[in-house]
Design a protein around this motif. Sequence first.
Motif, PDB file in Angstrom:
ATOM      1  N   GLU A   1      -4.308  -0.281   4.378  1.00 29.40           N
ATOM      2  CA  GLU A   1      -3.546   0.533   3.438  1.00 29.40           C
ATOM      3  C   GLU A   1      -4.297   1.842   3.205  1.00 29.40           C
ATOM      4  O   GLU A   1      -5.503   1.918   3.412  1.00 29.40           O
ATOM      5  N   TRP A   2      -3.561   2.871   2.775  1.00 32.29           N
ATOM      6  CA  TRP A   2      -4.191   4.171   2.533  1.00 32.29           C
ATOM      7  C   TRP A   2      -3.733   4.762   1.214  1.00 32.29           C
ATOM      8  O   TRP A   2      -2.715   4.358   0.654  1.00 32.29           O
ATOM      9  N   LEU A   3      -4.512   5.712   0.741  1.00 37.53           N
ATOM     10  CA  LEU A   3      -4.242   6.441  -0.489  1.00 37.53           C
ATOM     11  C   LEU A   3      -4.654   7.880  -0.234  1.00 37.53           C
ATOM     12  O   LEU A   3      -5.706   8.134   0.361  1.00 37.53           O
ATOM     13  N   SER A   4      -3.822   8.823  -0.636  1.00 35.24           N
ATOM     14  CA  SER A   4      -4.171  10.231  -0.405  1.00 35.24           C
ATOM     15  C   SER A   4      -3.743  11.099  -1.579  1.00 35.24           C
ATOM     16  O   SER A   4      -2.799  10.786  -2.303  1.00 35.24           O
TER      17      SER A   4
ATOM     18  N   GLU B   1       2.986   3.313   8.881  1.00 35.18           N
ATOM     19  CA  GLU B   1       4.298   3.256   8.239  1.00 35.18           C
ATOM     20  C   GLU B   1       4.410   4.382   7.217  1.00 35.18           C
ATOM     21  O   GLU B   1       3.398   4.881   6.733  1.00 35.18           O
TER      22      GLU B   1
ATOM     23  N   GLY C   1       4.827   6.298   3.711  1.00 36.03           N
ATOM     24  CA  GLY C   1       4.213   5.972   2.434  1.00 36.03           C
ATOM     25  C   GLY C   1       5.163   6.128   1.266  1.00 36.03           C
ATOM     26  O   GLY C   1       6.361   6.393   1.428  1.00 36.03           O
ATOM     27  N   GLU C   2       4.616   5.968   0.098  1.00 35.14           N
ATOM     28  CA  GLU C   2       5.363   6.071  -1.156  1.00 35.14           C
ATOM     29  C   GLU C   2       4.639   7.081  -2.042  1.00 35.14           C
ATOM     30  O   GLU C   2       3.414   7.027  -2.184  1.00 35.14           O
TER      31      GLU C   2
ATOM     32  N   ALA D   1      -0.127   9.770  -2.920  1.00 34.02           N
ATOM     33  CA  ALA D   1       0.736   8.855  -2.161  1.00 34.02           C
ATOM     34  C   ALA D   1      -0.078   7.673  -1.646  1.00 34.02           C
ATOM     35  O   ALA D   1      -1.306   7.743  -1.521  1.00 34.02           O
ATOM     36  N   THR D   2       0.620   6.590  -1.344  1.00 34.04           N
ATOM     37  CA  THR D   2      -0.006   5.393  -0.801  1.00 34.04           C
ATOM     38  C   THR D   2       0.911   4.795   0.248  1.00 34.04           C
ATOM     39  O   THR D   2       2.106   5.099   0.297  1.00 34.04           O
ATOM     40  N   GLY D   3       0.364   3.938   1.085  1.00 33.47           N
ATOM     41  CA  GLY D   3       1.181   3.297   2.100  1.00 33.47           C
ATOM     42  C   GLY D   3       0.355   2.390   2.987  1.00 33.47           C
ATOM     43  O   GLY D   3      -0.826   2.155   2.743  1.00 33.47           O
TER      44      GLY D   3
ATOM     45  N   HIS E   1      -8.629  11.387   1.157  1.00 35.83           N
ATOM     46  CA  HIS E   1      -7.988  10.263   1.846  1.00 35.83           C
ATOM     47  C   HIS E   1      -8.900   9.050   1.746  1.00 35.83           C
ATOM     48  O   HIS E   1     -10.102   9.159   1.977  1.00 35.83           O
TER      49      HIS E   1
END
Length: 92
Positions: free
Chosen positions: A76-79, A26, A28-29, A20-22, A70
């Motif tokens: 922005e983040w990515l997990s 907020e 995420g997607e 997921a990312t976001g 993570h």
Amino acid sequence: MAELAHRQQQSTGPTVWVLATGVVQEPGEILGIYTERDLAIGDLIANAYKLTAHFPLTDTSGEMEDGTLHLAAGGEWLSLEPYPLITATQLA
């Protein structure tokens, strides 16, 4: 890593891996759901390159005991995280 996945499956049933990312603070997607962690690594790397194209990494948890990863850059983040797959009605 295979031993960890096997232990998780024995204790909680099947596990899926969610990429997921976001944006920080907020929702995420979901980018993908995988039956094995190794199947997600290519997409994780490709999205990490996108994440860091304009900003350097500001946070990385490294690999946690359960295999979770993570990354964060420029707000922005990515997990990549394991989740138990529900295969039967849940009893309260």
